[in-house]
Design an enzyme around this catalytic site. Sequence first.
Site, PDB file in Angstrom:
ATOM      1  N   ALA A  65      48.893 -45.809 -55.252  1.00  0.00           N
ATOM      2  CA  ALA A  65      47.499 -46.208 -55.052  1.00  0.00           C
ATOM      3  C   ALA A  65      47.514 -47.462 -54.188  1.00  0.00           C
ATOM      4  CB  ALA A  65      46.840 -46.490 -56.402  1.00  0.00           C
TER       5      ALA A  65
ATOM      6  N   GLU B  93      52.535 -39.355 -58.940  1.00  0.00           N
ATOM      7  CA  GLU B  93      51.541 -38.663 -59.776  1.00  0.00           C
ATOM      8  C   GLU B  93      50.825 -37.571 -58.980  1.00  0.00           C
ATOM      9  OE1 GLU B  93      49.687 -42.429 -60.822  1.00  0.00           O
ATOM     10  OE2 GLU B  93      50.256 -42.111 -62.903  1.00  0.00           O
TER      11      GLU B  93
ATOM     12  N   GLU C 184      54.672 -49.148 -61.304  1.00  0.00           N
ATOM     13  CA  GLU C 184      53.499 -49.942 -61.699  1.00  0.00           C
ATOM     14  C   GLU C 184      53.861 -51.133 -62.573  1.00  0.00           C
ATOM     15  OE1 GLU C 184      53.671 -46.606 -61.844  1.00  0.00           O
ATOM     16  OE2 GLU C 184      51.810 -45.711 -61.106  1.00  0.00           O
TER      17      GLU C 184
HETATM   18  C1  HXC Z   1      49.007 -50.877 -50.323  1.00  0.00           C
HETATM   19  C2  HXC Z   1      51.070 -50.620 -49.373  1.00  0.00           C
HETATM   20  C3  HXC Z   1      51.535 -49.912 -50.499  1.00  0.00           C
HETATM   21  C4  HXC Z   1      50.619 -49.702 -51.567  1.00  0.00           C
HETATM   22  C5  HXC Z   1      53.139 -50.044 -49.087  1.00  0.00           C
HETATM   23  N1  HXC Z   1      52.094 -50.674 -48.529  1.00  0.00           N
HETATM   24  N2  HXC Z   1      52.827 -49.570 -50.287  1.00  0.00           N
HETATM   25  N3  HXC Z   1      49.824 -51.103 -49.294  1.00  0.00           N
HETATM   26  N4  HXC Z   1      49.375 -50.207 -51.433  1.00  0.00           N
HETATM   27  N5  HXC Z   1      50.946 -49.017 -52.658  1.00  0.00           N
HETATM   28  C6  HXC Z   1      52.050 -51.343 -47.222  1.00  0.00           C
HETATM   29  C7  HXC Z   1      52.778 -52.661 -47.228  1.00  0.00           C
HETATM   30  O1  HXC Z   1      51.959 -53.673 -47.752  1.00  0.00           O
HETATM   31  C8  HXC Z   1      53.054 -52.859 -45.751  1.00  0.00           C
HETATM   32  O2  HXC Z   1      51.872 -53.289 -45.129  1.00  0.00           O
HETATM   33  C9  HXC Z   1      53.320 -51.423 -45.284  1.00  0.00           C
HETATM   34  O3  HXC Z   1      52.738 -50.575 -46.248  1.00  0.00           O
HETATM   35  C10 HXC Z   1      54.797 -51.103 -45.198  1.00  0.00           C
HETATM   36  O4  HXC Z   1      55.396 -51.393 -46.447  1.00  0.00           O
HETATM   37  P1  HXC Z   1      56.691 -52.332 -46.624  1.00  0.00           P
HETATM   38  O5  HXC Z   1      56.684 -52.822 -48.015  1.00  0.00           O
HETATM   39  O6  HXC Z   1      56.767 -53.335 -45.517  1.00  0.00           O
HETATM   40  O7  HXC Z   1      57.850 -51.256 -46.408  1.00  0.00           O
HETATM   41  P2  HXC Z   1      59.325 -51.309 -46.984  1.00  0.00           P
HETATM   42  O8  HXC Z   1      59.864 -52.706 -46.914  1.00  0.00           O
HETATM   43  O9  HXC Z   1      60.060 -50.215 -46.292  1.00  0.00           O
HETATM   44  O10 HXC Z   1      59.199 -50.960 -48.544  1.00  0.00           O
HETATM   45  C11 HXC Z   1      58.744 -49.684 -48.965  1.00  0.00           C
HETATM   46  C12 HXC Z   1      58.334 -49.718 -50.465  1.00  0.00           C
HETATM   47  C13 HXC Z   1      57.321 -50.849 -50.691  1.00  0.00           C
HETATM   48  C14 HXC Z   1      59.573 -49.906 -51.341  1.00  0.00           C
HETATM   49  C15 HXC Z   1      57.740 -48.336 -50.788  1.00  0.00           C
HETATM   50  O11 HXC Z   1      56.269 -50.727 -49.724  1.00  0.00           O
HETATM   51  C16 HXC Z   1      56.680 -50.843 -52.038  1.00  0.00           C
HETATM   52  O12 HXC Z   1      57.295 -51.252 -53.011  1.00  0.00           O
HETATM   53  N6  HXC Z   1      55.408 -50.451 -52.117  1.00  0.00           N
HETATM   54  C17 HXC Z   1      54.637 -50.502 -53.319  1.00  0.00           C
HETATM   55  C18 HXC Z   1      55.037 -49.396 -54.263  1.00  0.00           C
HETATM   56  C19 HXC Z   1      54.219 -49.448 -55.551  1.00  0.00           C
HETATM   57  O13 HXC Z   1      54.259 -50.438 -56.292  1.00  0.00           O
HETATM   58  N7  HXC Z   1      53.467 -48.389 -55.819  1.00  0.00           N
HETATM   59  C20 HXC Z   1      52.657 -48.298 -57.030  1.00  0.00           C
HETATM   60  C21 HXC Z   1      51.305 -48.796 -56.750  1.00  0.00           C
HETATM   61  S1  HXC Z   1      50.355 -48.830 -58.220  1.00  0.00           S
HETATM   62  P3  HXC Z   1      51.883 -54.499 -44.047  1.00  0.00           P
HETATM   63  O14 HXC Z   1      50.438 -54.684 -43.750  1.00  0.00           O
HETATM   64  O15 HXC Z   1      52.545 -55.652 -44.691  1.00  0.00           O
HETATM   65  O16 HXC Z   1      52.685 -53.911 -42.900  1.00  0.00           O
HETATM   66  C22 HXC Z   1      49.826 -47.279 -58.420  1.00  0.00           C
HETATM   67  C23 HXC Z   1      48.938 -47.090 -59.586  1.00  0.00           C
HETATM   68  C24 HXC Z   1      48.651 -45.664 -59.794  1.00  0.00           C
HETATM   69  O17 HXC Z   1      50.109 -46.375 -57.691  1.00  0.00           O
HETATM   70  C25 HXC Z   1      47.501 -45.509 -60.679  1.00  0.00           C
HETATM   71  C26 HXC Z   1      46.903 -44.151 -60.590  1.00  0.00           C
HETATM   72  C27 HXC Z   1      46.615 -43.691 -59.227  1.00  0.00           C
END
Ligand code: HXC
Length: 260
Positions: free
Chosen positions: A68, A114, A134
């Site tokens: 998300a 999911e 998360e």
């Molecule tokens: C918003 C996101 C994002 C996310 C990545 N980006 N994931 N933006 N929401 N979930 C954005 C980053 O901010 C960044 O933007 C760009 O995408 C590239 O990501 P990087 O982090 O620079 O890439 P990398 O270093 O290769 O790392 C990849 C990654 C990391 C390991 C996947 O992006 C990451 O940990 N993302 C978050 C994963 C996460 O926590 N997901 C769960 C979310 S909570 P900029 O602008 O800086 O270039 C969730 C709740 C679900 O899903 C509830 C029900 C739906």
Amino acid sequence: TQYEMIKKDLAGEKKNVGVIHLNRPKALNALCRQLMTELSQALTEYENDASIGAIVITGNEKAFAAGADIKEMMGNTYAECIIGNFLADWTKVSNVRKPTIAAVNGYALGGGCELAMMCDIIYAGDKAKFGQPEIAIGTIPGAGGSQRLTRVIGKSKAMEMCLTGNMITAEEAERTGMVSKIFPADQLLNEAVKLGEKISSHSPLTVALCKEAVNVAYETTLQEGLRFERRTFHATFSTKDQKEGMKAFSEKRAPNFTSE
Ligand code: HXC
């Protein structure tokens, strides 16, 4: 319909597989509200298009979806989540009547994992990674990550994933039954489309009944599920497609299904 965050195209020799590409690559396909609204709309269009027999949802080589949209939801209050019915847009994916196939390359994290699990079948590229991270950002899975995942891979592995946030590889995901097959990344979409074509070669009517029956296994007790299956099996004998399918078999020819 004009889409900004997804792309739609028809695939397969008979153009009977509807493909949806999640297309927000700069944010690793983070699933913001607009993207989910567009996805729901595209699914509804394919569902209403009689020429489509199966739907493939895919991302790109780096990410299926990284979750998300954290930046969009970070300021939400509890009250806003309730009043705005946060995540209501997500239910469409698991309610589509036609079979859905997730073709996962790269990251499928949080809501991305999911979303894949809401699909009926998951095919993965060899570099795919699945996780529920998360916990590392102060929240918990909200769209099935603590529920569907546990049913699919079992309590110990699901607990480990949800409590550590650690990712699992495509091989581990296949071993646990979460993923049904793994392919080299560049062949994944093609293989998912072939699967969709095979499903589309059957009666759409019977396919819809069959999908419903398998889903009941997931949602209720064994006795209830067996009862539902038996009665649904009985119901197929009221269809022309059952008559045609069995007649074609006995006449050693291909069936011509009409969804009647
Ligand atoms: C918003 C996101 C994002 C996310 C990545 N980006 N994931 N933006 N929401 N979930 C954005 C980053 O901010 C960044 O933007 C760009 O995408 C590239 O990501 P990087 O982090 O620079 O890439 P990398 O270093 O290769 O790392 C990849 C990654 C990391 C390991 C996947 O992006 C990451 O940990 N993302 C978050 C994963 C996460 O926590 N997901 C769960 C979310 S909570 P900029 O602008 O800086 O270039 C969730 C709740 C679900 O899903 C509830 C029900 C739906």
